[in-house]
Design a protein around this motif. Structure first.
Motif: not given
Length: 394
Positions: A249-260
């Motif tokens: 549900s977290s936009a930051l989590a999804i953004e960080t995942l894509k970065h990783n």
């Protein structure tokens, strides 16, 4: 030092080296200790039991830390405990893993102190008034022992309210951590955000379990729920998963995942990120008729206390029922609870109810636990908060 006398018959827990004494077990106090002050805990017969932090605001009025009366709780005592805790984790750190938990509160005889290592930075969580009083000494010792680039305060947990402490966050010493700190775990590189990330910055308590689950993911269609920064996703992709769908549900989590994903050179074509409430998304998948070979359910803490257990049990049951309905016959479900109030036997019962409601037969293949940098003292079983099951759903 002020003496705190326990009621007759309430000495047993202290004698068995359990670190918590609740306020109702106290008979009398010979003085007026400040919150966080170190006191001498005694039996009704005035026999020494232990030294402890005292807090009149907390249900856990006494947090026991030393059972040897000849010891003095001073900077040297803290240094010895920190050295022991750090030394016990050294073998976990190598060229493939440079992040772990260095101090785990009561498990390391330092009640209310958590220290996580993220490459050259430390994240500090202080959850008791006693450790809050010792904060400056602790920082000095950590600098001396580890020489980090910086120490960041992540004491923003709700548990501080029980000790009448305000949430705090920010730089304590050294360099301000960059937006992303690069860490390695099991050969996978992550960029983590200490300041804005959940918990103390990264869920290193799933290190072993991510590695175990990845072995079941080769050539499989995987669903990673509550994916956060992508631990299960990245491990599954690295081990050859055909495709991984990651939901948070977290936009930051999804953004960080894509970065990783980019950081590790993993093909974007084999992964899909969805920002959504997991329970709602599982229902969407069900309506669409989607099926998966492997599903990971790693939700946040549903039961912060025993009073929330019934409500949490219903939430865990519904979540796992939905997961089972989305699995192919013979599919793998890795399901977790980080609620300390839910023990393993209760969790197994919840899974049995979920299987019954889903109309699926389920086999337990493995039991998941927290890793060795999150040890559990036998005198403090409450320290075992993370549990999980690896299931085959028929």
């Amino acid at each position: 030092m002020i003496d705190v006398i326990l009621k007759k018959g309430k000495e047993k827990a202290a004698m068995l080296h359990h670190p918590w004494i609740f306020s109702g077990a106290i008979d009398k106090i010979k003085g007026k200790p400040e919150n966080g002050e170190i006191v001498k805990v005694c039996s009704g017969a005035s026999e020494f039991l232990a030294y402890a932090y005292y807090n009149a605001e907390s249900r856990v009025a006494l947090r026991l830390m030393e059972w040897n009366e000849s010891k003095t709780i001073d900077k040297s005592w803290y240094q010895l405990k920190l050295r022991d805790a750090i030394a016990s984790r050294q073998h976990l750190l190598n060229e493939n893993t440079n992040t772990c938990r260095l101090v785990f509160s009561e498990a390391d005889f330092l009640p209310g102190l958590i220290v996580d290592k993220y490459a050259d930075f430390l994240s500090l969580q202080i959850l008791s008034s006693g450790m809050e009083n010792a904060k400056q000494e602790l920082i000095e010792i950590l600098i001396e022992e580890l020489n980090p680039r910086g120490i960041f305060d992540k004491s923003d947990a709700g548990a501080r309210k029980h000790e009448n402490l305000e949430a705090t966050q920010g730089l304590l010493w050294g360099e301000t951590p960059p937006e992303f700190i690069e860490v390695k775990e099991n050969g996978i590189t992550y960029h983590i955000n200490i300041a804005d990330g959940q918990k103390s910055g990264f869920y290193c308590d799933q290190r072993d379990n991510r590695d175990i689950l990845a072995a079941y993911s080769k050539d499989k269609n995987v669903l990673d729920c509550f994916c956060y920064s992508g631990g299960f996703t990245l491990n599954s992709l690295k081990q050859g998963a055909a495709h991984v769908t990651s939901v948070d549900s977290s936009a930051l989590a999804i953004e960080t995942l894509k970065h990783n994903l980019e950081l590790n050179g993993l093909e974007a074509s084999r992964q899909e990120s969805i920002q959504s409430d997991v329970n709602k998304q599982l229902r969407v998948f069900k309506e669409e008729g989607k099926k998966f070979d492997v599903i990971v359910l790693d939700p946040p803490k549903y039961a912060p206390s025993r009073s929330a257990l019934d409500r949490a049990a219903r939430a865990y049951k519904d979540l796992n029922r939905l997961g089972m309905l989305l699995l192919e016959k013979g599919g793998i479900l890795a399901t977790f609870s980080c609620s300390g109030a839910v023990d393993m036997e209760t969790f197994k019962q919840i899974i049995a109810w979920a299987a019954l409601d889903a109309g699926r037969e389920v086999q337990i293949l493995k039991q998941f636990h927290q890793p060795e940098d999150h040890p559990v003292r036998v005198s403090f079983p409450e320290g075992e908060y993370l549990k999980g099951l690896l299931l085959r759903v028929l």
